[in-house]
Design a protein around this motif. Structure first.
Motif, PDB file in Angstrom:
ATOM      1  N   LEU A  31     -27.434 -50.381  -5.224  1.00  0.00           N
ATOM      2  CA  LEU A  31     -26.080 -50.657  -5.721  1.00  0.00           C
ATOM      3  C   LEU A  31     -25.900 -50.348  -7.195  1.00  0.00           C
ATOM      4  O   LEU A  31     -24.837 -49.899  -7.616  1.00  0.00           O
ATOM      5  CB  LEU A  31     -25.731 -52.124  -5.483  1.00  0.00           C
ATOM      6  CG  LEU A  31     -25.526 -52.559  -4.049  1.00  0.00           C
ATOM      7  CD1 LEU A  31     -25.284 -54.061  -3.994  1.00  0.00           C
ATOM      8  CD2 LEU A  31     -24.381 -51.812  -3.407  1.00  0.00           C
ATOM      9  N   HIS A  32     -26.936 -50.592  -8.003  1.00  0.00           N
ATOM     10  CA  HIS A  32     -26.749 -50.578  -9.448  1.00  0.00           C
ATOM     11  C   HIS A  32     -27.539 -49.537 -10.229  1.00  0.00           C
ATOM     12  O   HIS A  32     -27.397 -49.467 -11.442  1.00  0.00           O
ATOM     13  CB  HIS A  32     -27.083 -51.967 -10.015  1.00  0.00           C
ATOM     14  CG  HIS A  32     -26.283 -53.060  -9.391  1.00  0.00           C
ATOM     15  ND1 HIS A  32     -24.920 -53.171  -9.532  1.00  0.00           N
ATOM     16  CD2 HIS A  32     -26.657 -54.080  -8.589  1.00  0.00           C
ATOM     17  CE1 HIS A  32     -24.492 -54.216  -8.862  1.00  0.00           C
ATOM     18  NE2 HIS A  32     -25.520 -54.790  -8.275  1.00  0.00           N
ATOM     19  N   ASN A  33     -28.352 -48.747  -9.579  1.00  0.00           N
ATOM     20  CA  ASN A  33     -29.122 -47.745 -10.310  1.00  0.00           C
ATOM     21  C   ASN A  33     -28.171 -46.671 -10.829  1.00  0.00           C
ATOM     22  O   ASN A  33     -27.317 -46.186 -10.083  1.00  0.00           O
ATOM     23  CB  ASN A  33     -30.186 -47.124  -9.398  1.00  0.00           C
ATOM     24  CG  ASN A  33     -31.225 -46.389 -10.180  1.00  0.00           C
ATOM     25  OD1 ASN A  33     -30.925 -45.467 -10.921  1.00  0.00           O
ATOM     26  ND2 ASN A  33     -32.471 -46.807 -10.015  1.00  0.00           N
ATOM     27  N   PRO A  34     -28.296 -46.281 -12.085  1.00  0.00           N
ATOM     28  CA  PRO A  34     -27.362 -45.296 -12.650  1.00  0.00           C
ATOM     29  C   PRO A  34     -27.525 -43.878 -12.078  1.00  0.00           C
ATOM     30  O   PRO A  34     -26.598 -43.088 -12.122  1.00  0.00           O
ATOM     31  CB  PRO A  34     -27.687 -45.305 -14.152  1.00  0.00           C
ATOM     32  CG  PRO A  34     -29.016 -45.931 -14.276  1.00  0.00           C
ATOM     33  CD  PRO A  34     -29.227 -46.793 -13.080  1.00  0.00           C
ATOM     34  N   ASP A  35     -28.675 -43.574 -11.509  1.00  0.00           N
ATOM     35  CA  ASP A  35     -28.927 -42.250 -10.953  1.00  0.00           C
ATOM     36  C   ASP A  35     -28.497 -42.229  -9.475  1.00  0.00           C
ATOM     37  O   ASP A  35     -29.053 -42.955  -8.658  1.00  0.00           O
ATOM     38  CB  ASP A  35     -30.418 -41.930 -11.073  1.00  0.00           C
ATOM     39  CG  ASP A  35     -30.769 -40.539 -10.592  1.00  0.00           C
ATOM     40  OD1 ASP A  35     -29.942 -39.887  -9.940  1.00  0.00           O
ATOM     41  OD2 ASP A  35     -31.897 -40.101 -10.884  1.00  0.00           O
ATOM     42  N   LYS A  40     -29.440 -43.323  -3.493  1.00  0.00           N
ATOM     43  CA  LYS A  40     -29.593 -42.853  -2.111  1.00  0.00           C
ATOM     44  C   LYS A  40     -31.000 -43.143  -1.590  1.00  0.00           C
ATOM     45  O   LYS A  40     -31.182 -43.544  -0.437  1.00  0.00           O
ATOM     46  CB  LYS A  40     -29.312 -41.359  -2.015  1.00  0.00           C
ATOM     47  CG  LYS A  40     -27.861 -41.008  -2.210  1.00  0.00           C
ATOM     48  CD  LYS A  40     -27.673 -39.508  -2.194  1.00  0.00           C
ATOM     49  CE  LYS A  40     -26.266 -39.125  -2.581  1.00  0.00           C
ATOM     50  NZ  LYS A  40     -26.096 -37.666  -2.678  1.00  0.00           N
ATOM     51  N   LEU A  41     -31.997 -42.939  -2.440  1.00  0.00           N
ATOM     52  CA  LEU A  41     -33.381 -43.206  -2.052  1.00  0.00           C
ATOM     53  C   LEU A  41     -33.576 -44.679  -1.729  1.00  0.00           C
ATOM     54  O   LEU A  41     -34.132 -45.031  -0.684  1.00  0.00           O
ATOM     55  CB  LEU A  41     -34.343 -42.780  -3.160  1.00  0.00           C
ATOM     56  CG  LEU A  41     -35.797 -43.171  -2.951  1.00  0.00           C
ATOM     57  CD1 LEU A  41     -36.391 -42.440  -1.752  1.00  0.00           C
ATOM     58  CD2 LEU A  41     -36.601 -42.915  -4.201  1.00  0.00           C
ATOM     59  N   TYR A  42     -33.109 -45.552  -2.618  1.00  0.00           N
ATOM     60  CA  TYR A  42     -33.273 -46.988  -2.387  1.00  0.00           C
ATOM     61  C   TYR A  42     -32.468 -47.449  -1.174  1.00  0.00           C
ATOM     62  O   TYR A  42     -32.914 -48.334  -0.436  1.00  0.00           O
ATOM     63  CB  TYR A  42     -32.896 -47.796  -3.630  1.00  0.00           C
ATOM     64  CG  TYR A  42     -33.960 -47.750  -4.691  1.00  0.00           C
ATOM     65  CD1 TYR A  42     -35.182 -48.379  -4.495  1.00  0.00           C
ATOM     66  CD2 TYR A  42     -33.756 -47.084  -5.894  1.00  0.00           C
ATOM     67  CE1 TYR A  42     -36.178 -48.345  -5.465  1.00  0.00           C
ATOM     68  CE2 TYR A  42     -34.741 -47.041  -6.869  1.00  0.00           C
ATOM     69  CZ  TYR A  42     -35.944 -47.674  -6.645  1.00  0.00           C
ATOM     70  OH  TYR A  42     -36.935 -47.637  -7.592  1.00  0.00           O
ATOM     71  N   ASP A  43     -31.330 -46.858  -0.935  1.00  0.00           N
ATOM     72  CA  ASP A  43     -30.554 -47.184   0.264  1.00  0.00           C
ATOM     73  C   ASP A  43     -31.327 -46.782   1.520  1.00  0.00           C
ATOM     74  O   ASP A  43     -31.383 -47.538   2.496  1.00  0.00           O
ATOM     75  CB  ASP A  43     -29.193 -46.499   0.221  1.00  0.00           C
ATOM     76  CG  ASP A  43     -28.315 -46.911   1.377  1.00  0.00           C
ATOM     77  OD1 ASP A  43     -28.200 -48.129   1.646  1.00  0.00           O
ATOM     78  OD2 ASP A  43     -27.738 -46.005   2.027  1.00  0.00           O
ATOM     79  N   ALA A  44     -31.938 -45.607   1.488  1.00  0.00           N
ATOM     80  CA  ALA A  44     -32.729 -45.151   2.629  1.00  0.00           C
ATOM     81  C   ALA A  44     -33.951 -46.048   2.842  1.00  0.00           C
ATOM     82  O   ALA A  44     -34.286 -46.384   3.990  1.00  0.00           O
ATOM     83  CB  ALA A  44     -33.163 -43.708   2.421  1.00  0.00           C
ATOM     84  N   LEU A  45     -34.612 -46.444   1.762  1.00  0.00           N
ATOM     85  CA  LEU A  45     -35.758 -47.341   1.880  1.00  0.00           C
ATOM     86  C   LEU A  45     -35.338 -48.701   2.442  1.00  0.00           C
ATOM     87  O   LEU A  45     -36.017 -49.267   3.297  1.00  0.00           O
ATOM     88  CB  LEU A  45     -36.433 -47.533   0.521  1.00  0.00           C
ATOM     89  CG  LEU A  45     -37.225 -46.340   0.005  1.00  0.00           C
ATOM     90  CD1 LEU A  45     -37.627 -46.562  -1.450  1.00  0.00           C
ATOM     91  CD2 LEU A  45     -38.438 -46.068   0.864  1.00  0.00           C
ATOM     92  N   HIS A  46     -34.212 -49.210   1.987  1.00  0.00           N
ATOM     93  CA  HIS A  46     -33.691 -50.485   2.487  1.00  0.00           C
ATOM     94  C   HIS A  46     -33.428 -50.385   3.987  1.00  0.00           C
ATOM     95  O   HIS A  46     -33.829 -51.260   4.766  1.00  0.00           O
ATOM     96  CB  HIS A  46     -32.409 -50.846   1.726  1.00  0.00           C
ATOM     97  CG  HIS A  46     -31.794 -52.122   2.176  1.00  0.00           C
ATOM     98  ND1 HIS A  46     -30.806 -52.170   3.125  1.00  0.00           N
ATOM     99  CD2 HIS A  46     -32.022 -53.406   1.806  1.00  0.00           C
ATOM    100  CE1 HIS A  46     -30.459 -53.410   3.324  1.00  0.00           C
ATOM    101  NE2 HIS A  46     -31.180 -54.190   2.536  1.00  0.00           N
ATOM    102  N   THR A  47     -32.778 -49.322   4.403  1.00  0.00           N
ATOM    103  CA  THR A  47     -32.465 -49.119   5.822  1.00  0.00           C
ATOM    104  C   THR A  47     -33.739 -48.983   6.646  1.00  0.00           C
ATOM    105  O   THR A  47     -33.864 -49.556   7.733  1.00  0.00           O
ATOM    106  CB  THR A  47     -31.586 -47.874   5.999  1.00  0.00           C
ATOM    107  OG1 THR A  47     -30.393 -48.056   5.236  1.00  0.00           O
ATOM    108  CG2 THR A  47     -31.231 -47.644   7.448  1.00  0.00           C
TER     109      THR A  47
END
Length: 65
Positions: A31-35, A40-47
């Motif tokens: 949600l908050h990473n400026p890059d 997208k990477l963290y969203d994919a890892l979360h999923t």
């Protein structure tokens, strides 16, 4: 090249046990990473971790739908 191998090893170690991963950390970063690429990477890892946990629960012997 060696740095990339270390990063891959860290990711594999991190994802080896989805129950030890802090989902909140992935969520906050997505949600908050400026890059935008890292988001997208963290969203994919979360999923991915969420899906692995769900699969583990569904495959438990006592789980009934």
């Amino acid at each position: 090249m060696e740095k990339q191998l270390k990063e891959v090893a860290q990711i594999e170690k991190l994802l080896a046990d989805p129950w030890k991963v802090d989902l909140q950390e992935f969520w906050e970063q997505s949600l908050h990473n400026p890059d935008p690429d890292k988001r997208k990477l963290y969203d994919a890892l979360h999923t991915y971790v969420l899906d692995k946990r769900q699969t583990d629960l569904i495959n438990e012997k006592h789980f009934v739908l």
